[in-house]
Design an enzyme around this catalytic site. Structure first.
Site, PDB file in Angstrom:
ATOM      1  N   ASP A   8      39.440  36.730  29.420  1.00 27.42           N
ATOM      2  CA  ASP A   8      38.701  37.708  29.902  1.00 27.42           C
ATOM      3  C   ASP A   8      39.501  38.882  29.532  1.00 27.42           C
ATOM      4  O   ASP A   8      40.771  39.175  30.065  1.00 27.42           O
ATOM      5  CB  ASP A   8      38.847  37.589  31.531  1.00 27.42           C
ATOM      6  CG  ASP A   8      38.556  38.739  32.330  1.00 27.42           C
ATOM      7  OD1 ASP A   8      38.196  40.096  31.677  1.00 27.42           O
ATOM      8  OD2 ASP A   8      38.588  38.832  33.681  1.00 27.42           O
ATOM      9  N   LYS A  70      40.147  49.599  27.450  1.00 29.33           N
ATOM     10  CA  LYS A  70      38.782  49.070  27.705  1.00 29.33           C
ATOM     11  C   LYS A  70      37.736  50.034  27.632  1.00 29.33           C
ATOM     12  O   LYS A  70      36.600  49.964  26.891  1.00 29.33           O
ATOM     13  CB  LYS A  70      38.475  48.006  28.512  1.00 29.33           C
ATOM     14  CG  LYS A  70      37.353  47.009  28.396  1.00 29.33           C
ATOM     15  CD  LYS A  70      37.609  45.867  29.577  1.00 29.33           C
ATOM     16  CE  LYS A  70      36.309  45.383  29.666  1.00 29.33           C
ATOM     17  NZ  LYS A  70      36.194  44.280  30.687  1.00 29.33           N
ATOM     18  N   ASP A 169      31.201  43.261  40.405  1.00 29.25           N
ATOM     19  CA  ASP A 169      32.472  43.133  39.689  1.00 29.25           C
ATOM     20  C   ASP A 169      32.973  44.533  39.869  1.00 29.25           C
ATOM     21  O   ASP A 169      32.964  45.653  39.315  1.00 29.25           O
ATOM     22  CB  ASP A 169      32.289  42.798  38.193  1.00 29.25           C
ATOM     23  CG  ASP A 169      33.635  42.785  37.291  1.00 29.25           C
ATOM     24  OD1 ASP A 169      34.623  42.783  38.121  1.00 29.25           O
ATOM     25  OD2 ASP A 169      33.585  42.210  36.255  1.00 29.25           O
TER      26      ASP A 169
HETATM   27  P1  AMP Z   1      40.581  43.481  37.537  1.00 25.22           P
HETATM   28  O1  AMP Z   1      40.389  44.752  36.505  1.00 25.22           O
HETATM   29  O2  AMP Z   1      39.609  42.732  37.908  1.00 25.22           O
HETATM   30  O3  AMP Z   1      41.817  42.794  37.129  1.00 25.22           O
HETATM   31  O4  AMP Z   1      41.277  44.495  39.059  1.00 25.22           O
HETATM   32  C1  AMP Z   1      42.501  45.005  39.003  1.00 25.22           C
HETATM   33  C2  AMP Z   1      42.457  45.648  40.307  1.00 25.22           C
HETATM   34  O5  AMP Z   1      42.306  44.993  41.436  1.00 25.22           O
HETATM   35  C3  AMP Z   1      43.218  46.575  40.589  1.00 25.22           C
HETATM   36  O6  AMP Z   1      43.007  47.884  40.883  1.00 25.22           O
HETATM   37  C4  AMP Z   1      44.095  45.862  41.494  1.00 25.22           C
HETATM   38  O7  AMP Z   1      45.025  46.818  42.385  1.00 25.22           O
HETATM   39  C5  AMP Z   1      43.048  45.303  42.359  1.00 25.22           C
HETATM   40  N1  AMP Z   1      43.717  44.140  43.173  1.00 25.22           N
HETATM   41  C6  AMP Z   1      44.146  43.107  42.962  1.00 25.22           C
HETATM   42  N2  AMP Z   1      44.508  42.406  44.173  1.00 25.22           N
HETATM   43  C7  AMP Z   1      43.926  42.935  44.986  1.00 25.22           C
HETATM   44  C8  AMP Z   1      44.035  42.844  46.376  1.00 25.22           C
HETATM   45  N3  AMP Z   1      44.567  41.647  46.963  1.00 25.22           N
HETATM   46  N4  AMP Z   1      43.481  43.731  47.292  1.00 25.22           N
HETATM   47  C9  AMP Z   1      42.833  44.896  46.809  1.00 25.22           C
HETATM   48  N5  AMP Z   1      43.020  45.001  45.531  1.00 25.22           N
HETATM   49  C10 AMP Z   1      43.253  44.345  44.811  1.00 25.22           C
END
Ligand code: AMP
Length: 591
Positions: A8, A70, A169
């Site tokens: 991913d 990205k 997502d």
């Molecule tokens: P991704 O791009 O899917 O890896 O998502 C990353 C985002 O998810 C970042 O903005 C992180 O701050 C947020 N994130 C990760 N864990 C948490 C959590 N427990 N609560 C709120 N946001 C989160």
């Protein structure tokens, strides 16, 4: 054999996983890290770094790093890194190389083949750029698949009857809605929509502004004035945001150096979940429009959606889950860790393309949260339910009583806020150095291995004294019990939250009382030199809290504690002794 992995390639983080025909597992680095920051940087010597070292470098030299590449995939954008010009594909290739190296080290074999995921809305050019990045990283890209499809594969939704799945997502920088329809083991994308400029970063920004404003009011310090300091404050804001997904309140502490006085200041603030949710309501609202549009494009009504699957770290925010319940009148599908679900699905696809059989059991997850009992008989979760194993987590705790000599660590499994309503898996004692309440620091660490064996260690950080327990996986609850306990936790949710809130409000009030008592007794460094009106404020706050603690009006107690904390902070600025801020949860003494 050369393994085929699933990758991913995310905006904020990238994740790799491997499926062996039975189980899919996230590939960690030597330190157990599961996510690899999608950051590329150059060090002082001009060497290109990717992942965690690049992120660390970015903290020191923000100009020498590239984030969120990205978003630029498939464009003619060129970044300049340490004097070198790089295309988005080249930057992404460095991230993929980081992922590949991690997997090779972990699996002890060279990685040559992979399935890489892309958002469903990616155009042909963007997909080509992703393929090119894979090629530059020395990978044979077996297939580029849509992220929502990967998520559905991870859940095994391709194995169920024909159904319509909606996937939200919400990552770091983007929000995507996809509606998939499944038939004959294949997913058809019915509609996609989203917002390319909505993601966790926006929530971070709101938190940053909230904190910056408070710090400015408290101490006149502007954390936004300097780029490096802003970056650090933003990291603290992001952490506070994540804390608020698990706790009703988050504590932020930032040490800053003042240019004028050359002294260090400790900037501190508490943020309540309710406050943060109110400040970010407009962001949540922006998820509704694209979702309605996707439903309209797919010619579907809300009640025709069989499953709502959550993907992306930001869907951990309780407000997002509440919005699913409100819009779709169903519980979101969240069994697999939302940060990892896409990589897991990509790994399944890679395995299938390599001829591995497809069985039902894909991922092993912790079915009910694991944690320990803390003061007031509350349950403190260290590993949340649905975390994929193997995994580990640690947290600091403190002593509940003055002079406490021993701590009883009771290991629990369950979803209830009240410790006694969860299942006790065992307990052990740790001798600790006797200190004033709240001064001790005990680190508790949970390790869960691939077979589900749980080891819990506790260490007094002052004396290095250590103690531990090991719990065999058959002591954990079976599936039927898990379901019953989840139903129960849901039924008691409101009552449990009320009890926790009441206890937390009382603890905060008691801490504020002991701080104000210390200031009034003049035990603070400069207590006696406080201006009269400050002393009067503290006296008044102290008396009010004492009455309310005896009285039991929790809402008023919480509000008055906020006022008391403000009065204490004002007194500190006027010269009273340092506050015992950021006290971890406390563990009662052993019997
Ligand atoms: P991704 O791009 O899917 O890896 O998502 C990353 C985002 O998810 C970042 O903005 C992180 O701050 C947020 N994130 C990760 N864990 C948490 C959590 N427990 N609560 C709120 N946001 C989160």
């Amino acid at each position: 054999m050369h393994e085929a992995i699933g990758i991913d390639l995310g905006t904020t983080f990238s994740v790799a996983a491997l499926y062996d025909g039975r189980r899919a597992e996230v590939i960690t680095d030597a330190a157990g890290e599961r996510l690899l920051p999608s950051v590329v940087a150059v060090d002082a010597g001009g060497r290109v770094l990717a992942g965690a070292p690049a992120r660390a470098r970015a903290e020191a030299e923000p100009d020498d790093a590239v984030f969120s590449i990205k978003r630029r995939m498939g464009t003619a954008h060129v970044v300049s890194l340490g004097g070198r010009r790089m295309t988005p594909q080249e930057v992404s290739a460095r991230i993929l190389e980081g992922v590949k190296a991690r997997a090779a080290a972990r699996l002890g074999t060279e990685i040559r083949r992979a399935v890489i995921t892309v958002p469903a809305y990616f155009t042909h050019t963007q997909r080509q750029a992703t393929l090119e990045a894979g090629r530059l990283a020395g990978l044979q890209v077996l297939r580029v698949i849509n992220e929502p499809t990967a998520a559905a594969l991870a859940y095994g939704l391709d194995r169920e009857d024909l159904q319509t799945v909606l996937i939200w997502d919400l990552g770091g920088g983007t929000f995507d809605v996809s509606i998939l329809e499944l038939g004959d083991g294949l997913f058809e994308v019915k509609a996609v929509n989203g917002d390319n400029h909505l993601g966790g970063d926006d929530w971070d920004e709101v938190m940053l502004m909230l904190l910056a404003e408070r710090f400015r009011r408290q101490s006149g310090f502007d954390v936004l004035a300097d780029r490096r300091l802003r970056r650090r404050a933003l990291d603290a804001a992001e952490k506070a945001k994540r804390d608020l997904s698990d706790h009703a309140e988050a504590f932020v502490s930032l040490t800053v150096a003042s240019a004028e006085t050359d002294r260090h200041h400790e900037l501190q603030s508490r943020v309540r979940r309710a406050e943060f949710e109110a400040a970010t309501r407009h962001l949540l609202g922006r998820m509704v429009g694209p979702t309605r549009q996707a439903l309209k494009d797919a010619r579907l009504e809300v009640d025709q959606i069989d499953r709502v699957v959550l993907v992306g770290g930001s869907t951990r925010m309780p407000a997002v889950r509440a919005l699913v319940r409100e819009m779709f009148r169903q519980e979101p599908y969240t069994k697999v860790n939302p940060d990892e679900v896409v990589a897991i699905g990509a790994a399944v696809q890679a395995g299938m393309l390599s001829g591995l059989p497809r069985r039902a059991v894909l991922v092993d997850v912790i079915p009910l949260s694991l944690g320990i009992k803390t003061e007031g008989r509350l349950f403190s979760r260290l590993i949340r339910r649905n975390t994929t194993i193997p995994c580990s987590a640690n947290r600091l705790f403190t002593n509940a009583a003055d002079g406490q000599q021993s701590m009883n660590i009771e290991v629990l499994q369950g979803e209830r806020e009240v410790a006694g309503e969860n299942v006790s898996l065992g307990s052990f004692n740790l001798d600790i150095h006797p200190l004033e309440r709240g001064r001790g620091r005990v680190e508790v660490t949970f390790f869960v291995d691939a077979d589900g064996v749980v080891r819990v260690e506790a260490e007094d950080l002052r004396t290095d004294e250590c103690s531990s327990i090991e719990i065999r996986s058959d002591a954990l609850l079976g599936e039927a019990d898990v379901r019953a306990r989840l139903r129960e936790a849901e039924a008691f949710y409101a009552e449990d939250r009320r009890r926790r809130r009441e206890f937390e409000a009382r603890t905060r009030a008691r801490n504020a009382l002991s701080e104000s008592a210390a200031i009034l007794a003049g035990t603070g460094d400069a207590g006696e030199q406080l201006p009269d009106e400050r002393v009067a404020d503290i006296q008044q706050a102290h008396a009010t809290l004492e009455t309310l603690l005896a009285d039991g009006d929790i809402e008023r107690l919480a509000a008055e504690t906020d006022k008391a904390v403000a009065a204490i902070q004002a007194a500190e600025r006027a010269g009273a002794g340092a506050r015992r801020a950021g006290i971890p949860e406390s563990v009662e003494s052993a019997q």
